[in-house]
Enzyme design. Structure first.
Site, mmCIF file in Angstrom:
data_model
loop_
_atom_site.group_PDB
_atom_site.id
_atom_site.type_symbol
_atom_site.label_atom_id
_atom_site.label_comp_id
_atom_site.label_asym_id
_atom_site.label_seq_id
_atom_site.Cartn_x
_atom_site.Cartn_y
_atom_site.Cartn_z
ATOM 1 N N MET A 1 42.474 32.800 40.584
ATOM 2 C CA MET A 1 42.840 32.446 42.063
ATOM 3 C C MET A 1 42.484 31.461 42.576
ATOM 4 S SD MET A 1 41.113 36.633 42.555
ATOM 5 C CE MET A 1 40.370 36.411 41.040
ATOM 6 N N ASP B 1 37.420 36.551 36.712
ATOM 7 C CA ASP B 1 37.890 36.425 38.094
ATOM 8 C C ASP B 1 37.620 34.874 38.511
ATOM 9 O OD1 ASP B 1 39.296 38.765 39.005
ATOM 10 O OD2 ASP B 1 37.671 39.766 38.673
ATOM 11 N N HIS C 1 37.672 41.074 32.001
ATOM 12 C CA HIS C 1 38.695 40.536 33.080
ATOM 13 C C HIS C 1 37.511 39.364 33.572
ATOM 14 C CE1 HIS C 1 41.900 40.301 35.873
ATOM 15 N NE2 HIS C 1 40.731 40.501 37.042
ATOM 16 N N HIS D 1 42.061 35.654 35.349
ATOM 17 C CA HIS D 1 42.680 35.912 36.471
ATOM 18 C C HIS D 1 42.543 34.558 37.488
ATOM 19 C CE1 HIS D 1 43.169 38.364 40.483
ATOM 20 N NE2 HIS D 1 44.081 37.523 40.288
ATOM 21 N N SER E 1 35.930 43.920 35.123
ATOM 22 C CA SER E 1 35.824 42.792 35.565
ATOM 23 C C SER E 1 34.353 42.429 35.721
ATOM 24 C CB SER E 1 36.361 42.725 36.900
ATOM 25 O OG SER E 1 36.015 41.609 37.875
HETATM 26 C C1 DX5 Z 1 39.419 40.773 43.305
HETATM 27 C C2 DX5 Z 1 39.185 40.782 41.683
HETATM 28 C C3 DX5 Z 1 39.021 41.937 40.913
HETATM 29 C C4 DX5 Z 1 37.680 42.565 41.171
HETATM 30 C C5 DX5 Z 1 37.772 44.088 41.209
HETATM 31 O O1 DX5 Z 1 39.851 39.558 43.777
HETATM 32 O O2 DX5 Z 1 40.725 40.217 41.363
HETATM 33 O O3 DX5 Z 1 39.265 41.719 39.538
HETATM 34 O O4 DX5 Z 1 36.681 42.296 40.441
HETATM 35 O O5 DX5 Z 1 36.898 44.775 41.523
HETATM 36 P P1 DX5 Z 1 36.803 46.158 41.974
HETATM 37 O O6 DX5 Z 1 37.174 46.746 40.558
HETATM 38 O O7 DX5 Z 1 35.393 46.234 42.250
HETATM 39 O O8 DX5 Z 1 37.668 46.108 42.950
HETATM 40 ZN ZN ZN Z 2 40.935 40.131 39.122
#
Ligand code: DX5
Ligand code: ZN
Length: 219
Positions: free
Chosen positions: A70, A37, A35, A68, A10
């Site tokens: 959000m 976010d 990935h 992803h 990510s």
């Molecule tokens: C959180 C994101 C994740 C985040 C994960 O809302 O959707 O993709 O980047 O980060 P780690 O792997 O550090 O938990």
């Molecule tokens: Zn994510």
């Protein structure tokens, strides 16, 4: 681990002043997907980037861009992310009034479609769209921030989803997002996951190739 397991670093945990370089670095280091976010400060309590940044990243890597979303509402922006070069677009059931229509739109744009279940979101919320999804993602943190602790209560949910996917006969990836480390990866895969998102466990380490290898080895 099964050879089928994919690792999706990510970019949330990368150096935002050098995003292109950071994308290229994990491709070289052996990542399978990148990935991305996207957060709006409304659906989740944090703000990241939008389609312009996805478009700017596109020439920097051949990795599938795993977007992803959000954001709420998600529908007005699905086309923009597709045009920006997203390969996968994943949405939360809570982010629009008609998830079935949103998933149809993602597929109509020629992209792989995903649904994302927050820790409190039940498996049942997506059982009637299994024919419309390529990816189901289970959040093992509350969405919004990297570096949070893995929520182990989600492991039985992962197992239930594995059963539902197998029973459906559809080709659906089961992805895990949040708190994935070389230590927690094993339990995710044992429960039936086949794609692992890792932010801080990759970008937070000095050697990305070693970090990805550590997750693969642990899993
Ligand atoms: C959180 C994101 C994740 C985040 C994960 O809302 O959707 O993709 O980047 O980060 P780690 O792997 O550090 O938990
Ligand atoms: Zn994510």
């Amino acid at each position: 681990m099964t050879s089928n397991t994919l690792i999706a670093p990510s970019l949330l945990a990368a150096d935002f002043a050098r995003l292109g370089e950071e994308a290229r670095a994990v491709e070289t280091a052996g990542a399978d997907w990148l990935h991305l976010d996207v957060m709006d400060g409304h659906f989740v309590p944090n703000i990241t980037f939008g389609p312009l940044v996805v478009k700017a990243l596109r020439p920097h890597t051949k990795l599938p861009l795993d977007v992803h979303l959000m954001i709420a509402p998600c529908d007005p922006y699905i086309d923009a992310f597709a045009e920006a070069g997203a390969d996968h677009i994943s949405i939360h059931p809570e982010s629009g009034p008609n998830m079935h229509r949103s998933l149809q739109r993602i597929r109509a744009l020629g992209k792989k479609s995903g649904v994302v279940l927050n820790p409190a979101t039940p498996v049942e919320s997506i059982l009637w769209v299994l024919d419309l999804v390529d990816i189901i993602m289970v959040m093992t943190v509350n969405p919004g921030f990297g570096g949070q602790a893995f929520i182990a209560s989600q492991l039985p949910k992962i197992a239930l989803l594995r059963q539902a996917i197998d029973a459906s006969g559809h080709d659906i990836r089961l992805q895990i997002d949040g708190g994935v480390t070389a230590q927690t990866a094993r339990s995710c895969l044992d429960a039936g996951a086949d794609v692992l998102v890792a932010g801080s466990a990759v970008y937070g380490k000095p050697d990305y190739a070693a970090a990805i290898a550590a997750i693969r080895t642990a899993s």
